[in-house]
Design an enzyme around this catalytic site. Structure first.
Site, PDB file in Angstrom:
ATOM      1  N   GLU A 307       0.615  -1.136   0.643  1.00 47.19           N
ATOM      2  CA  GLU A 307       0.325   0.407   0.246  1.00 47.19           C
ATOM      3  C   GLU A 307       1.036   1.110   0.005  1.00 47.19           C
ATOM      4  O   GLU A 307       0.703   2.154  -0.977  1.00 47.19           O
ATOM      5  CB  GLU A 307      -1.202  -0.318   1.082  1.00 47.19           C
ATOM      6  N   ASP A 311       0.959   3.903  -2.634  1.00 45.82           N
ATOM      7  CA  ASP A 311       1.168   5.235  -2.881  1.00 45.82           C
ATOM      8  C   ASP A 311       2.190   6.291  -3.674  1.00 45.82           C
ATOM      9  O   ASP A 311       1.739   7.495  -4.023  1.00 45.82           O
ATOM     10  CB  ASP A 311       0.685   5.556  -1.159  1.00 45.82           C
ATOM     11  N   SER A 569      -7.150   2.126  -4.031  1.00 42.05           N
ATOM     12  CA  SER A 569      -5.894   2.623  -3.360  1.00 42.05           C
ATOM     13  C   SER A 569      -5.110   3.707  -4.211  1.00 42.05           C
ATOM     14  O   SER A 569      -4.148   3.876  -4.011  1.00 42.05           O
ATOM     15  CB  SER A 569      -4.816   1.642  -2.897  1.00 42.05           C
TER      16      SER A 569
END
Length: 651
Positions: A307, A311, A569
């Site tokens: 994750e 990002d 995400s």
């Protein structure tokens, strides 16, 4: 056992007169149904001691929406004239009449005045009470609940009451009705509050990660943009949304990214990605760490979280030379066995000291009372960091799993950030019209298993929620062929707590009239009539997502190797990066930041590629269908950067 041991901690109980339940009490909060993952056990011992915390109603909340719209609507004469943090704190501080009313109520119930105190941020009244005394005070019964999957214990009641004249002064009381499953580190449990699923036992890759399918050399040998239907690179994203190369490095305009749950990026992964796909970014470039309550970053490459790697690897190539700020929460000791129920509060605490409460038992206590090596022994950090102009968040859970008052209190904080000129961008979820499966039901749905389960905090009307799209195999970045994602269903639907906000009334009404879903509906706020008349979605609720961006087949480096990843995400930091670039241009022109963007976005649907193909199945249905205009699958669509820039530069 941790919470139960805390409740039974041997401290002298407050003496409260055992009086019959007053007739003027009214129901203040009720849990509709205990999540199936919880088993109600015995009553709590009468002598068990509770740390009681009463969240008092903030003043002027009824005016907050209008105050935000005044500085956010594109046609308002006050557009962009944002409030300072001090002004916001003063506007919403609890009124003295609320403080006095709650204190007088407790005193009249027999609680000694010296036992009652008000938190430093003025928003909480606090005292300790035995289970017997608190049950008498609130006309309720407290039970021990056991979580079937983890064996963790917590204490809660099904409902509680307060005097009718007190109700307007109180948001919620803890301990109360809240039951939320404990969650673990990313590589231990697939049902997290994350938008990227974690690795489950026996799996090499999580469900939303998959093999690249070719060597990096083979990928780089394909003519630029022709492989975007198979592998999405930074060049594909820039071409899809017509994003130019960044030109400025305003230190006041870094993109903020929130991370939690022990998911931490690796600098080695960033270096590998930059060397391969973004060579204009120097090696060693990374986010500025704003560590919250003992958090650490970066991590060793073999421990890197997908994750966090994602990002930064999707955002840096879009905004560089603008920087990023990492808001990483919670120390590694807590993350190793996270049994607390709070979510996002520690992050919001660190940004706003007036919100911060050192006494909310729903969140991890600081200093960490454990003797574990590495436990954070500092005080809870309150108001220590300045929020960035744009903040991207890719975490969430089911709306039904959290008390309404708890959610409203956090949503109000996002409203306050908007008043200060901050844009909060959130991933809409990867479960379609369902919530994460496991806690509420086996398929993440409500009632009979067919009622749609909205997400939190995607339901908050003061957040810009982002769904996900994909390019079909063989598609390229210039043919406008995006559809909603198919490998996983993009989260979308209608809140059962919040009504449709004014800025999206026309768009939602148009969708329900021109492309009506083939399901019976109901209309409610505050979870009042979920499933009424056989309905499975709330036609009167806040619709989400607001917008979309590509969210599948994204190439990243994770744990030192190239791989593909998917999830909203990816979509959230992409859209947040575009808002950051718009702020870059406005600041250079001497204008304010864009702040809460939803009113302007809904007023300018022409600034988006309309996504009309796809759906978001769940709850034994095909979910909602994408349609012309706004829809609860792709929102307004995907951004056209030059058009959005023109809109915001004209304000």
């Amino acid at each position: 056992m941790q919470l139960l041991q805390f409740v039974l901690f041997g401290v002298l109980a407050v003496e409260v007169a055992a009086v019959p339940f007053p007739s003027n009490h009214v129901l203040h909060e009720r849990r509709l149904d205990a999540p199936k993952a919880w088993i109600k056990r015995d009553r709590v011992a009468e002598s068990a001691l509770f740390p009681v915390r009463i969240g008092m109603t903030q003043s002027n909340l009824d005016k907050g929406h209008d105050l935000l719209m005044d500085v956010s609507k594109h046609g308002s004469p006050k557009y962009g004239k944002h409030y300072s943090p001090q002004e916001v704190a003063e506007i919403f501080a609890p009124m003295q009449s609320s403080v006095d009313a709650v204190h007088d109520w407790l005193s009249s119930a027999g609680i000694a005045g010296e036992k009652i105190s008000q938190s430093t941020n003025k928003q909480w009244m606090q005292f300790d009470a035995s289970a017997f005394d608190l049950e008498t005070l609130l006309n309720t019964k407290y039970h021990i609940y056991e979580h079937t999957e983890t064996g963790k214990l917590t204490v809660a009641c099904d409902e509680y009451h307060v005097p009718a004249y007190i109700q307007e002064h109180v948001d919620y009381i803890t301990p109360g009705t809240k039951l939320v499953a404990p969650f673990k580190k990313t590589n231990e449990d697939p049902e997290l509050r994350k938008r990227i699923f974690g690795v489950t036992s026996g799996q090499k890759l999580p469900p939303l990660l998959k093999d690249l399918g070719m060597t990096v050399e083979a990928l780089l040998a394909v003519p630029e943009l022709q492989a975007c239907g198979t592998v999405v690179t930074p060049a594909c994203i820039k071409a899809l949304y017509q994003v130019p190369i960044g030109s400025k490095a305003d230190p006041s305009n870094a993109l903020g990214i929130f991370e939690d749950l022990g998911d931490v990026y690796s600098q080695e992964d960033l270096n590998l990605f930059f060397a391969t796909f973004a060579q204009s970014i120097p090696q060693g470039t990374g986010p500025k760490l704003e560590a919250i309550d003992g958090a650490t970053a970066p991590d060793a490459v073999l421990q890197a979280g997908a994750e966090s790697d994602l990002d930064f690897q999707v955002s840096f190539p879009l905004i560089y030379p603008q920087g990023t700020v990492l808001f990483q929460t919670d120390d590694p000791v807590y993350e190793a066995d996270y049994v607390y129920e709070g979510f996002l509060n520690n992050f919001l605490d660190a940004l706003d000291g007036s919100y911060c409460s050192t006494v909310d038992p729903l969140d991890p206590p600081y200093p960490d009372p454990s003797n574990a090596t590495g436990a954070y022994k500092g005080a809870l950090q309150c108001g220590v960091y300045t929020p960035t102009n744009v903040i991207s968040i890719s975490y969430g859970g089911q709306e039904v799993d959290l008390p309404i008052a708890y959610q409203r209190r956090q949503c109000t904080e996002f409203m306050k950030l908007g008043m200060q000129g901050v844009s909060v961008v959130l991933a809409s979820g990867d479960s379609g019209v369902a919530g994460p499966a496991g806690d509420g039901s086996s398929n993440g749905c409500l009632g009979t298993g067919k009622i749609f389960s909205p997400d939190f905090p995607a339901n908050c009307p003061y957040i810009t929620t982002v769904g996900s799209t994909t390019l079909p195999a063989g598609g390229n970045a210039t043919d406008d062929a995006e559809t909603s994602t198919t490998r996983f269903p993009s989260g979308g639907g209608f809140s059962n707590i919040y009504a449709t906000p004014d800025y999206q009334q026309t768009a939602v009404s148009s969708y329900l009239t021109n492309s009506p879903p083939p399901y019976d509906s109901y209309s409610t706020t505050d979870n009042g009539a979920i499933g009424a008349n056989g309905g499975i979605y709330n036609k009167g609720g806040r619709g989400y997502p607001d917008v979309s961006a590509v969210g599948d087949n994204i190439v990243i480096y994770n744990k030192g190797a190239p791989t593909l990843i998917g999830g909203t995400s990816a979509s959230a930091p992409i859209f947040a990066s575009i808002l950051t670039l718009i702020n870059e241009e406005r600041l250079a022109a001497g204008k304010s930041t864009i702040g809460f963007v939803n009113p302007t976005l809904y007023a300018h649907p022409e600034a988006f590629h309309d996504i009309t193909v796809g759906s978001n199945p769940g709850c034994n249905t095909t979910g909602f269908a994408a349609a012309k205009g706004w829809d609860p699958v792709s929102g307004l669509g995907t951004p056209i950067y030059p058009s959005l820039l023109e809109v915001f530069m004209s304000l």
